[in-house]
Design a protein around this motif. Structure first.
Motif, PDB file in Angstrom:
ATOM      1  N   ARG A 172       0.716  -1.219  -0.063  1.00 56.13           N
ATOM      2  CA  ARG A 172      -0.062   0.025  -0.015  1.00 56.13           C
ATOM      3  C   ARG A 172       0.971   1.516  -0.007  1.00 56.13           C
ATOM      4  N   GLY A 173       2.081   1.245   0.683  1.00 53.00           N
ATOM      5  CA  GLY A 173       2.739   2.234   0.854  1.00 53.00           C
ATOM      6  C   GLY A 173       3.484   2.587  -0.740  1.00 53.00           C
ATOM      7  N   LEU A 174       3.742   1.770  -1.341  1.00 51.04           N
ATOM      8  CA  LEU A 174       4.640   1.775  -2.445  1.00 51.04           C
ATOM      9  C   LEU A 174       3.567   2.411  -3.757  1.00 51.04           C
ATOM     10  N   GLU A 175       2.479   1.903  -3.610  1.00 52.17           N
ATOM     11  CA  GLU A 175       1.218   2.285  -4.375  1.00 52.17           C
ATOM     12  C   GLU A 175       0.899   3.737  -4.108  1.00 52.17           C
ATOM     13  N   LYS A 176       1.113   4.348  -2.911  1.00 49.77           N
ATOM     14  CA  LYS A 176       0.701   5.817  -2.654  1.00 49.77           C
ATOM     15  C   LYS A 176       1.791   6.566  -3.273  1.00 49.77           C
ATOM     16  N   ILE A 177       3.267   6.188  -3.790  1.00 53.37           N
ATOM     17  CA  ILE A 177       4.100   6.796  -4.536  1.00 53.37           C
ATOM     18  C   ILE A 177       4.075   6.326  -5.850  1.00 53.37           C
ATOM     19  N   GLY A 178       3.229   5.764  -6.375  1.00 50.11           N
ATOM     20  CA  GLY A 178       2.799   5.628  -7.815  1.00 50.11           C
ATOM     21  C   GLY A 178       3.121   4.066  -8.541  1.00 50.11           C
ATOM     22  N   LYS A 179       3.689   3.563  -7.521  1.00 48.16           N
ATOM     23  CA  LYS A 179       4.259   2.246  -7.934  1.00 48.16           C
ATOM     24  C   LYS A 179       3.037   1.071  -8.302  1.00 48.16           C
ATOM     25  N   GLU A 180       3.236   0.198  -9.453  1.00 45.01           N
ATOM     26  CA  GLU A 180       2.477  -0.749  -9.589  1.00 45.01           C
ATOM     27  C   GLU A 180       2.872  -2.048  -8.827  1.00 45.01           C
ATOM     28  N   VAL A 181       2.292  -2.371  -7.857  1.00 46.43           N
ATOM     29  CA  VAL A 181       2.786  -3.371  -6.964  1.00 46.43           C
ATOM     30  C   VAL A 181       1.992  -4.765  -6.997  1.00 46.43           C
ATOM     31  N   PHE A 182       2.608  -5.833  -6.981  1.00 51.83           N
ATOM     32  CA  PHE A 182       1.879  -7.332  -6.696  1.00 51.83           C
ATOM     33  C   PHE A 182       2.697  -7.986  -5.678  1.00 51.83           C
ATOM     34  N   ALA A 183       1.900  -8.737  -5.129  1.00 51.31           N
ATOM     35  CA  ALA A 183       2.154  -9.525  -4.085  1.00 51.31           C
ATOM     36  C   ALA A 183       1.877 -11.146  -4.156  1.00 51.31           C
ATOM     37  N   HIS A 184       2.856 -11.940  -3.903  1.00 48.02           N
ATOM     38  CA  HIS A 184       2.960 -13.297  -4.028  1.00 48.02           C
ATOM     39  C   HIS A 184       3.613 -14.263  -3.230  1.00 48.02           C
ATOM     40  N   ASN A 185       3.123 -15.147  -2.826  1.00 48.20           N
ATOM     41  CA  ASN A 185       3.677 -15.957  -1.715  1.00 48.20           C
ATOM     42  C   ASN A 185       3.430 -17.664  -2.103  1.00 48.20           C
ATOM     43  N   LEU A 186       4.425 -18.280  -1.693  1.00 45.58           N
ATOM     44  CA  LEU A 186       4.292 -19.708  -2.027  1.00 45.58           C
ATOM     45  C   LEU A 186       2.986 -20.289  -1.256  1.00 45.58           C
ATOM     46  N   ASP A 187       2.569 -19.929  -0.245  1.00 52.41           N
ATOM     47  CA  ASP A 187       1.458 -20.347   0.498  1.00 52.41           C
ATOM     48  C   ASP A 187       0.523 -19.348   0.744  1.00 52.41           C
ATOM     49  N   THR A 237       8.659   6.244   6.605  1.00 56.37           N
ATOM     50  CA  THR A 237       9.075   7.560   6.969  1.00 56.37           C
ATOM     51  C   THR A 237       9.884   8.063   6.001  1.00 56.37           C
ATOM     52  N   LEU A 238      11.125   7.034   5.744  1.00 53.24           N
ATOM     53  CA  LEU A 238      12.112   7.812   4.781  1.00 53.24           C
ATOM     54  C   LEU A 238      11.322   7.875   3.151  1.00 53.24           C
ATOM     55  N   LEU A 239      10.492   7.325   3.073  1.00 53.87           N
ATOM     56  CA  LEU A 239      10.027   7.503   1.716  1.00 53.87           C
ATOM     57  C   LEU A 239       8.812   8.572   1.455  1.00 53.87           C
ATOM     58  N   LYS A 240       8.801   9.224   2.796  1.00 55.58           N
ATOM     59  CA  LYS A 240       7.668  10.419   3.000  1.00 55.58           C
ATOM     60  C   LYS A 240       6.310   9.789   2.564  1.00 55.58           C
ATOM     61  N   VAL A 241       5.954   8.641   2.876  1.00 60.08           N
ATOM     62  CA  VAL A 241       4.729   8.024   2.482  1.00 60.08           C
ATOM     63  C   VAL A 241       3.870   8.313   3.994  1.00 60.08           C
ATOM     64  N   PRO A 242       2.556   8.923   3.941  1.00 59.15           N
ATOM     65  CA  PRO A 242       1.793   9.073   5.234  1.00 59.15           C
ATOM     66  C   PRO A 242       1.176   7.716   5.097  1.00 59.15           C
ATOM     67  N   ILE A 243       1.074   7.380   6.586  1.00 56.28           N
ATOM     68  CA  ILE A 243       0.512   6.292   6.820  1.00 56.28           C
ATOM     69  C   ILE A 243      -1.173   6.252   7.221  1.00 56.28           C
ATOM     70  N   ASP A 244      -1.764   5.343   6.422  1.00 55.90           N
ATOM     71  CA  ASP A 244      -3.183   5.557   6.579  1.00 55.90           C
ATOM     72  C   ASP A 244      -3.810   4.505   7.445  1.00 55.90           C
ATOM     73  N   LYS A 245      -5.257   4.324   7.379  1.00 51.77           N
ATOM     74  CA  LYS A 245      -5.634   3.401   8.550  1.00 51.77           C
ATOM     75  C   LYS A 245      -5.308   2.078   8.210  1.00 51.77           C
ATOM     76  N   ASP A 246      -5.345   1.561   6.867  1.00 50.33           N
ATOM     77  CA  ASP A 246      -5.154   0.205   6.323  1.00 50.33           C
ATOM     78  C   ASP A 246      -3.636   0.110   6.551  1.00 50.33           C
ATOM     79  N   MET A 247      -2.677   0.870   6.487  1.00 48.64           N
ATOM     80  CA  MET A 247      -1.372   0.553   6.690  1.00 48.64           C
ATOM     81  C   MET A 247      -0.955   0.356   8.096  1.00 48.64           C
ATOM     82  N   ALA A 248      -1.654   1.147   8.740  1.00 52.31           N
ATOM     83  CA  ALA A 248      -1.675   1.079  10.282  1.00 52.31           C
ATOM     84  C   ALA A 248      -2.031   0.011  10.689  1.00 52.31           C
TER      85      ALA A 248
END
Length: 329
Positions: free
Chosen positions: A38-53, A137-148
């Motif tokens: 969610r944080g990377l998406e806030k700075i304009g990245k297209e993000v995917f999440a994948h795990n083995l399980d 904090t380093l990326l200067k991304v504000p933390i919203d409720k879902d991230m929190a």
């Protein structure tokens, strides 16, 4: 500990990012993964999440968990591949043929071998989720409720709801900030510790009925077999946190959970109380971990695996605490 040189620039310069965590993901891994996504998406990245399980039932309350795909194969290539809460091979994915030109590893396990140049390892962090908070904090991304909610869950679970010896003033300060940003402590507690399925409690009862201790009472262990899964209609994800029940026995310094993963294969989970350092032992078991929490994987007949692990644990106890017996009562 500050992030490695180039990490922030690498994240800022990529457009597409794949995030993965270790096999059998826990609260820290998943909370960190979803928080970073969610944080990377806030700075304009297209993000995917994948795990083995797949995501275990108890963590499906986390915002965005439905976006995490799972399975042994991942399609596509990405600008950056980020592995959280483990060294890269522990994802169980790709077999070393990584799907991106930029490889980033962020972890707090002291046993991480730092095989990627862009590795941020902070063994003093209570959880990878704590490092994600600092990264935002380093990326200067504000933390919203879902991230929190996600990052609070990460820290909450890896500190054992702030009961373990790894809890620090900093982790408590970060948790307070996340609550102020919208994290709901009761919602996390209810889902992680007070919403177990009946079948899981049934499995726990059967597992704990077989608990054993060493003669001096300082080591206790349980075994989870494939037959117990069949009897109760459960699976590996239902054993999360079982080893901590074993550790709670008075006089026990190290608890061990042996979980059968094949005809002659066992996953080993070890938990120690604050006086014992297990990190060196984990390496000998082909695994990794922290000072008080470690694990590995061994093959062979159960009696042989058990003997090897208990002998190794006993040697650690003798070196670190001496021979003095602790009453098992």
């Amino acid at each position: 500990m500050s992030e490695p040189a180039g990490l922030i620039a690498a994240l800022n310069n990529c457009k597409t990012v794949l995030i993965s965590v270790h096999k059998n993901p826990d609260g820290d891994a998943l909370g960190s993964q979803l928080g970073l996504m969610r944080g990377l998406e806030k700075i304009g990245k297209e993000v995917f999440a994948h795990n083995l399980d797949p995501v275990p039932d108890i963590y499906r309350f986390l915002p965005g968990n439905e976006r995490i795909t799972s399975g042994p194969t991942v399609k596509g290539t990405y600008d950056a591949f980020v592995v959280l809460d483990a060294d890269p091979p522990r994802t169980g994915l790709f077999n070393g043929s990584w799907p991106a030109r930029t490889l980033i590893n962020i972890d707090h396990h002291i046993t991480n071998p730092r095989e990627w140049p862009l590795t941020w390892l902070d063994p003093d962090a209570t959880a990878t989720g704590e490092m994600m908070y600092r990264l935002m904090t380093l990326l200067k991304v504000p933390i919203d409720k879902d991230m929190a909610m996600c990052l609070y869950t990460a820290i909450f679970t890896d500190t054992g709801s702030f009961r373990y010896s790894n809890t620090t003033p900093e982790s408590m300060r970060i948790a307070a900030t996340l609550i102020e940003a919208g994290a709901d402590p009761w919602m996390v507690t209810e889902n992680v510790y007070e919403s177990y399925a009946f079948k899981r409690i049934n499995l726990l009862g059967k597992v704990l009925s077989g608990i054993e201790r060493s003669e001096d009472g300082r080591i206790a262990w349980v075994l989870v077999t494939e037959d117990l899964y069949r009897q109760t209609g459960t699976g590996a994800e239902d054993t999360d946190n079982f080893v901590n029940f074993v550790r709670s026995v008075k006089g026990v310094e190290v608890a061990v959970l042996f979980r059968q993963t094949g005809a002659s294969q066992y996953k080993i989970s070890l938990r120690a109380k604050g006086r014992v350092d297990l990190s060196g032992l984990a390496k000998g078991l082909g695994g990794g971990g922290h000072k008080n929490a470690a694990g590995g994987m061994l093959e062979g007949a159960f009696t042989d695996v058990r003997g090897k692990v208990l002998t190794a644990v006993a040697q650690v106890l003798e070196r670190q605490l001496g021979k003095g017996p602790i009453s098992p009562s």
